[in-house]
Design a protein around this motif. Structure first.
Motif, mmCIF file in Angstrom:
data_model
loop_
_atom_site.group_PDB
_atom_site.id
_atom_site.type_symbol
_atom_site.label_atom_id
_atom_site.label_comp_id
_atom_site.label_asym_id
_atom_site.label_seq_id
_atom_site.Cartn_x
_atom_site.Cartn_y
_atom_site.Cartn_z
ATOM 1 N N VAL A 126 -9.627 10.500 -4.842
ATOM 2 C CA VAL A 126 -10.497 11.004 -3.775
ATOM 3 C C VAL A 126 -11.924 11.088 -4.303
ATOM 4 N N ARG A 174 -3.410 9.722 -5.762
ATOM 5 C CA ARG A 174 -4.494 9.386 -4.837
ATOM 6 C C ARG A 174 -5.836 9.687 -5.494
ATOM 7 N N ARG A 192 -9.947 9.662 3.326
ATOM 8 C CA ARG A 192 -8.601 9.683 2.737
ATOM 9 C C ARG A 192 -8.549 9.309 1.270
ATOM 10 N N GLY A 193 -9.580 8.673 0.736
ATOM 11 C CA GLY A 193 -9.537 8.215 -0.643
ATOM 12 C C GLY A 193 -8.719 6.934 -0.756
ATOM 13 N N VAL A 194 -8.181 6.693 -1.945
ATOM 14 C CA VAL A 194 -7.422 5.475 -2.215
ATOM 15 C C VAL A 194 -6.056 5.867 -2.758
ATOM 16 N N ASP A 195 -5.003 5.351 -2.131
ATOM 17 C CA ASP A 195 -3.645 5.583 -2.621
ATOM 18 C C ASP A 195 -3.381 4.591 -3.745
ATOM 19 N N ASN A 223 -0.881 4.197 -5.600
ATOM 20 C CA ASN A 223 0.479 3.654 -5.648
ATOM 21 C C ASN A 223 0.589 2.361 -4.852
ATOM 22 N N ASP A 224 -0.316 2.134 -3.904
ATOM 23 C CA ASP A 224 -0.287 0.924 -3.090
ATOM 24 C C ASP A 224 -1.189 -0.176 -3.618
#
Length: 69
Positions: free
Chosen positions: A4, A2, A37-40, A42-43
């Motif tokens: 952030v 993730r 939340r930031g950026v995942d 993995n997605d």
């Protein structure tokens, strides 16, 4: 994994969200979500994945001209 944002960057995203809230509430929501939340990673999808998924064919620019979307 993730990504952030540091507190200063997150505060900047929140300030931009406040400024955009009346004109574009969807953008404001996305910016607040990113700040919190930031950026995942993995997605995330690559441009190549999106092109294949949507059957987008990209032709190279001719004559040195640069194409801008």
């Amino acid at each position: 994994m993730r990504m952030v944002f540091d507190p200063t960057e997150a505060d900047g995203l929140r300030a931009t969200a406040r400024d955009a809230a009346l004109e574009d509430p969807t953008l404001a929501y996305v910016l607040l979500d990113l700040a919190d939340r930031g950026v995942d990673l993995n997605d995330c999808r690559t441009w190549d994945d999106i092109k294949a998924e949507r059957s987008i064919e990209v032709t190279p620019a001719t004559g040195g001209a640069q194409r801008v979307a």
